[in-house]
Design a protein around this motif. Structure first.
Motif, PDB file in Angstrom:
ATOM      1  N   PHE A 125      73.516  49.144  16.959  1.00  0.00           N
ATOM      2  CA  PHE A 125      72.611  49.875  16.061  1.00  0.00           C
ATOM      3  C   PHE A 125      73.005  49.578  14.620  1.00  0.00           C
ATOM      4  CE2 PHE A 125      71.780  53.859  13.601  1.00  0.00           C
ATOM      5  CZ  PHE A 125      70.385  53.839  13.669  1.00  0.00           C
ATOM      6  N   ILE A 127      72.145  50.383  10.689  1.00  0.00           N
ATOM      7  CA  ILE A 127      71.448  51.029   9.563  1.00  0.00           C
ATOM      8  C   ILE A 127      72.222  50.810   8.266  1.00  0.00           C
ATOM      9  CG2 ILE A 127      72.481  53.316  10.102  1.00  0.00           C
ATOM     10  CD1 ILE A 127      69.878  54.553   8.948  1.00  0.00           C
ATOM     11  N   THR A 128      73.563  50.855   8.313  1.00  0.00           N
ATOM     12  CA  THR A 128      74.378  50.836   7.089  1.00  0.00           C
ATOM     13  C   THR A 128      74.245  49.508   6.336  1.00  0.00           C
ATOM     14  OG1 THR A 128      75.943  52.257   8.241  1.00  0.00           O
ATOM     15  CG2 THR A 128      76.704  51.275   6.186  1.00  0.00           C
ATOM     16  N   GLY A 133      74.919  52.315   1.376  1.00  0.00           N
ATOM     17  CA  GLY A 133      75.982  53.185   1.893  1.00  0.00           C
ATOM     18  C   GLY A 133      75.399  54.415   2.570  1.00  0.00           C
ATOM     19  N   THR A 134      75.980  55.553   2.245  1.00  0.00           N
ATOM     20  CA  THR A 134      75.555  56.824   2.814  1.00  0.00           C
ATOM     21  C   THR A 134      74.081  57.133   2.543  1.00  0.00           C
ATOM     22  OG1 THR A 134      77.773  57.715   2.597  1.00  0.00           O
ATOM     23  CG2 THR A 134      75.994  59.316   2.595  1.00  0.00           C
ATOM     24  N   TYR A 158      79.454  46.951   8.641  1.00  0.00           N
ATOM     25  CA  TYR A 158      80.186  47.839   9.573  1.00  0.00           C
ATOM     26  C   TYR A 158      79.435  48.050  10.884  1.00  0.00           C
ATOM     27  CZ  TYR A 158      82.792  49.028   5.382  1.00  0.00           C
ATOM     28  OH  TYR A 158      83.530  48.958   4.232  1.00  0.00           O
ATOM     29  N   SER A 160      78.994  48.004  14.613  1.00  0.00           N
ATOM     30  CA  SER A 160      79.932  47.927  15.743  1.00  0.00           C
ATOM     31  C   SER A 160      79.359  47.099  16.894  1.00  0.00           C
ATOM     32  CB  SER A 160      80.246  49.332  16.266  1.00  0.00           C
ATOM     33  OG  SER A 160      80.849  50.108  15.265  1.00  0.00           O
ATOM     34  N   SER A 369      79.645  61.047   7.195  1.00  0.00           N
ATOM     35  CA  SER A 369      80.922  61.507   6.634  1.00  0.00           C
ATOM     36  C   SER A 369      81.003  63.035   6.610  1.00  0.00           C
ATOM     37  CB  SER A 369      81.082  60.970   5.208  1.00  0.00           C
ATOM     38  OG  SER A 369      80.143  61.603   4.366  1.00  0.00           O
ATOM     39  N   GLU A 371      81.696  64.805   4.120  1.00  0.00           N
ATOM     40  CA  GLU A 371      81.040  65.330   2.910  1.00  0.00           C
ATOM     41  C   GLU A 371      79.540  65.510   3.146  1.00  0.00           C
ATOM     42  OE1 GLU A 371      83.144  62.699   2.862  1.00  0.00           O
ATOM     43  OE2 GLU A 371      84.847  63.800   2.033  1.00  0.00           O
TER      44      GLU A 371
HETATM   45  C1  LIG Z   1      84.588  52.294  12.627  1.00  0.00           C
HETATM   46  C2  LIG Z   1      83.220  52.305  12.022  1.00  0.00           C
HETATM   47  C3  LIG Z   1      82.120  51.951  12.808  1.00  0.00           C
HETATM   48  C4  LIG Z   1      80.841  51.944  12.268  1.00  0.00           C
HETATM   49  N1  LIG Z   1      79.773  51.540  13.058  1.00  0.00           N
HETATM   50  C5  LIG Z   1      78.523  51.476  12.512  1.00  0.00           C
HETATM   51  C6  LIG Z   1      77.417  51.009  13.299  1.00  0.00           C
HETATM   52  O1  LIG Z   1      77.561  50.647  14.478  1.00  0.00           O
HETATM   53  N2  LIG Z   1      76.190  50.942  12.719  1.00  0.00           N
HETATM   54  C7  LIG Z   1      75.975  51.332  11.424  1.00  0.00           C
HETATM   55  O2  LIG Z   1      74.838  51.255  10.966  1.00  0.00           O
HETATM   56  N3  LIG Z   1      77.013  51.762  10.636  1.00  0.00           N
HETATM   57  C8  LIG Z   1      78.273  51.854  11.159  1.00  0.00           C
HETATM   58  N4  LIG Z   1      79.347  52.286  10.374  1.00  0.00           N
HETATM   59  C9  LIG Z   1      79.108  52.651   8.972  1.00  0.00           C
HETATM   60  C10 LIG Z   1      79.240  54.121   8.679  1.00  0.00           C
HETATM   61  O3  LIG Z   1      78.139  54.826   9.209  1.00  0.00           O
HETATM   62  C11 LIG Z   1      79.398  54.270   7.154  1.00  0.00           C
HETATM   63  O4  LIG Z   1      80.659  53.737   6.822  1.00  0.00           O
HETATM   64  C12 LIG Z   1      79.276  55.681   6.693  1.00  0.00           C
HETATM   65  O5  LIG Z   1      77.959  56.135   6.869  1.00  0.00           O
HETATM   66  C13 LIG Z   1      79.664  55.835   5.216  1.00  0.00           C
HETATM   67  O6  LIG Z   1      79.004  54.899   4.410  1.00  0.00           O
HETATM   68  P1  LIG Z   1      79.851  53.988   3.381  1.00  0.00           P
HETATM   69  O7  LIG Z   1      80.986  53.388   4.127  1.00  0.00           O
HETATM   70  O8  LIG Z   1      78.928  53.062   2.681  1.00  0.00           O
HETATM   71  O9  LIG Z   1      80.472  55.001   2.335  1.00  0.00           O
HETATM   72  P2  LIG Z   1      79.876  55.435   0.927  1.00  0.00           P
HETATM   73  O10 LIG Z   1      78.447  55.812   1.047  1.00  0.00           O
HETATM   74  O11 LIG Z   1      80.245  54.417  -0.081  1.00  0.00           O
HETATM   75  O12 LIG Z   1      80.698  56.774   0.648  1.00  0.00           O
HETATM   76  C14 LIG Z   1      82.049  56.761   0.195  1.00  0.00           C
HETATM   77  C15 LIG Z   1      82.544  58.210   0.121  1.00  0.00           C
HETATM   78  O13 LIG Z   1      81.743  58.955  -0.782  1.00  0.00           O
HETATM   79  C16 LIG Z   1      81.280  60.121  -0.169  1.00  0.00           C
HETATM   80  N5  LIG Z   1      79.947  60.473  -0.690  1.00  0.00           N
HETATM   81  C17 LIG Z   1      78.874  59.663  -0.884  1.00  0.00           C
HETATM   82  N6  LIG Z   1      77.814  60.371  -1.333  1.00  0.00           N
HETATM   83  C18 LIG Z   1      78.232  61.659  -1.418  1.00  0.00           C
HETATM   84  C19 LIG Z   1      77.600  62.879  -1.830  1.00  0.00           C
HETATM   85  N7  LIG Z   1      76.331  62.939  -2.204  1.00  0.00           N
HETATM   86  N8  LIG Z   1      78.343  64.018  -1.794  1.00  0.00           N
HETATM   87  C20 LIG Z   1      79.631  63.993  -1.411  1.00  0.00           C
HETATM   88  N9  LIG Z   1      80.268  62.872  -1.022  1.00  0.00           N
HETATM   89  C21 LIG Z   1      79.583  61.729  -1.029  1.00  0.00           C
HETATM   90  C22 LIG Z   1      81.207  59.788   1.316  1.00  0.00           C
HETATM   91  O14 LIG Z   1      81.263  60.960   2.104  1.00  0.00           O
HETATM   92  C23 LIG Z   1      82.441  58.929   1.486  1.00  0.00           C
HETATM   93  O15 LIG Z   1      83.570  59.737   1.688  1.00  0.00           O
HETATM   94  C24 LIG Z   1      80.640  52.294  10.908  1.00  0.00           C
HETATM   95  C25 LIG Z   1      81.754  52.644  10.119  1.00  0.00           C
HETATM   96  C26 LIG Z   1      83.023  52.647  10.648  1.00  0.00           C
HETATM   97  C27 LIG Z   1      84.195  53.022   9.771  1.00  0.00           C
END
Ligand SMILES: Cc1cc2nc3c(=O)[nH]c(=O)nc-3n(C[C@H](O)[C@H](O)[C@H](O)COP(=O)(O)OP(=O)(O)OC[C@H]3O[C@@H](n4cnc5c(N)ncnc54)[C@H](O)[C@@H]3O)c2cc1C
Length: 388
Positions: A125, A127-128, A133-134, A158, A160, A369, A371
């Motif tokens: 799957f 989406i990221t 990011g988030t 990221y 998986s 996350s 948060e």
């Molecule tokens: C082991 C692993 C497996 C994964 N597998 C998949 C997968 O199969 N498919 C997929 O699509 N994705 C996958 N991901 C991605 C995962 O869903 C994202 O890493 C996650 O959603 C966070 O996005 P980011 O890493 O871009 O962090 P960022 O969006 O850059 O965020 C960084 C930090 O800022 C905080 N933050 C951001 N905005 C806010 C806000 N408004 N208020 C407070 N805090 C905030 C976040 O909580 C986080 O702590 C995987 C990630 C990991 C680590």
């Protein structure tokens, strides 16, 4: 045994016992050995598929067990509790299986669900994205219509298990024919499609399952690669998110149980001042605290699953977020306490405890996350203003 609102059914208990037995035959040594040697957990994956555990939530007419998300979450938890936490359980049967079961055409269900259920056609799957990011509303992977179907272009990060998957369910934005606005849609993309490339991201997690950067360079797809209704992409996407959170919570509670079991076994044996170190409250209390936190998180996870399986999506959403939060916290604390209880041995590869730290920690970040869960609870449960 009489069933109460606070216990699972006898069938669920039997499912847990059967999965625990099967997973125990593989165990942590198998999982770590595969991870460190660059191997995969394909044998375990296919065996749980053959027994019907992997697709226990997929409708029976498409090769599954006809159960609910609570059943597949139980499978995920028991595997993790035996030291074999499988992230692809969250993704393939729970997210992709749910979305396709609920929104796919009969032909799409026939094409993809049986392979998801028996493990022969795993679905990842995606989406990221690196820049969004988030904030998934900012994804830029686009789907352009052409004469034969669709052309996809974009980048994901990221993701998986792409190397173990036959297909990936990709979230992309398509142009609305009337308004010209971009709306999220779901596409099934074969991993061997021309223009679809992926490279592993070196991660610190001790797991045979890897994460990938994915490059989608004008990948051509037939018209029926689009899952469900093009105008209801967001609703369909959200339908997969509650199962995702319930599964992630189960992954974490399983991992936490495994860490706690290891710690308890160790402190019963290890003697330093003439008695097992578990007789000191400085060690016993944190472990007892973990036991309580894990049971609380499990209870909330079971509640979320029961609400989801009863069709109450709104209540399930709140409970799934809370369960996922509580489970990730419980897992982080249990892993940390397990390392502490082992002293120097807690950092060795031989004892394999420190390796749990990063896996548990990932639960605070992915798939959503802590948060963003606190944002959700602040806004939806407490009625506070949106903060982002
Ligand atoms: C082991 C692993 C497996 C994964 N597998 C998949 C997968 O199969 N498919 C997929 O699509 N994705 C996958 N991901 C991605 C995962 O869903 C994202 O890493 C996650 O959603 C966070 O996005 P980011 O890493 O871009 O962090 P960022 O969006 O850059 O965020 C960084 C930090 O800022 C905080 N933050 C951001 N905005 C806010 C806000 N408004 N208020 C407070 N805090 C905030 C976040 O909580 C986080 O702590 C995987 C990630 C990991 C680590």
């Amino acid at each position: 045994m009489t069933e109460t609102a606070f216990t699972e059914t006898e069938e669920r208990a039997a499912l847990r016992a059967a999965v625990a037995k099967l997973a125990g035959g593989y165990g942590r040594d198998y999982f770590v050995q595969q991870a460190r040697s660059g191997g995969k957990t394909t044998d375990l994956w296919l065996e749980i598929g053959r027994h019907g555990y992997l697709g226990v939530n997929i409708p029976e007419e498409y090769g599954g067990g006809g159960g609910g998300i609570g059943d597949v979450a139980a499978v995920c938890e028991e595997l993790a509790a035996k030291g074999c936490p499988l992230l692809m359980m969250v993704v393939s049967p729970a997210i992709c299986g749910t979305v396709i079961s609920r929104f796919g055409t009969a032909e799409q269900k026939q094409r993809w669900l049986p392979g998801i259920a028996d493990g022969t056609q795993t679905m990842a799957f995606a989406i990221t994205e690196p820049d969004a990011g988030t904030n998934s509303h900012n994804i830029t992977t686009t789907a352009r219509r052409d004469a034969d179907g669709w052309v996809l272009k974009g980048r994901k990060i990221y993701i998986s298990g792409v190397d173990e998957a036959a297909n990936v369910l990709v979230v992309a934005r398509a142009e609305d024919a009337k308004s010209g606005r971009l709306k999220p849609c779901l596409f099934v993309v074969p991993t061997d499609a021309e223009g679809f490339e992926y490279t592993p991201i070196p991660m610190e997690i001790v797991s045979p399952e890897q994460q990938f950067s994915v490059f989608i360079d004008d990948v051509r797809l037939p018209a029926d690669a689009l899952v469900g209704d093009e105008d209801a992409g967001l609703v369909q996407l959200f339908a997969g998110l509650n199962p995702e959170r319930i599964m992630a919570a189960s992954f974490s509670t399983g991992l936490a149980r495994f860490a706690l079991d290891k710690a308890v076994a160790y402190v019963k044996e290890r003697e330093v001042f003439g008695a097992p170190i578990g007789s000191h409250q400085g060690l016993a209390h944190p472990l007892a605290q973990s036991k309580i936190e894990i049971e609380l998180a499990r209870l909330m996870t079971q509640k979320a699953a029961a609400l989801y399986d009863a069709g109450d999506d709104a209540a399930a959403g709140e409970a799934a977020n809370m369960a996922k939060y509580a489970a990730a916290e419980a897992a982080c604390d249990a892993a940390d306490r397990a390392v502490q209880a082992h002293g120097g041995n807690g950092i060795t590869q031989e004892y394999g405890v420190a390796g749990l730290l990063v896996a548990a920690r990932a639960g605070r970040i992915a798939p959503v996350s802590r948060e963003m869960i606190l944002n959700f609870v602040g806004m939806h449960s407490l009625g506070l203003p949106k903060s982002y």
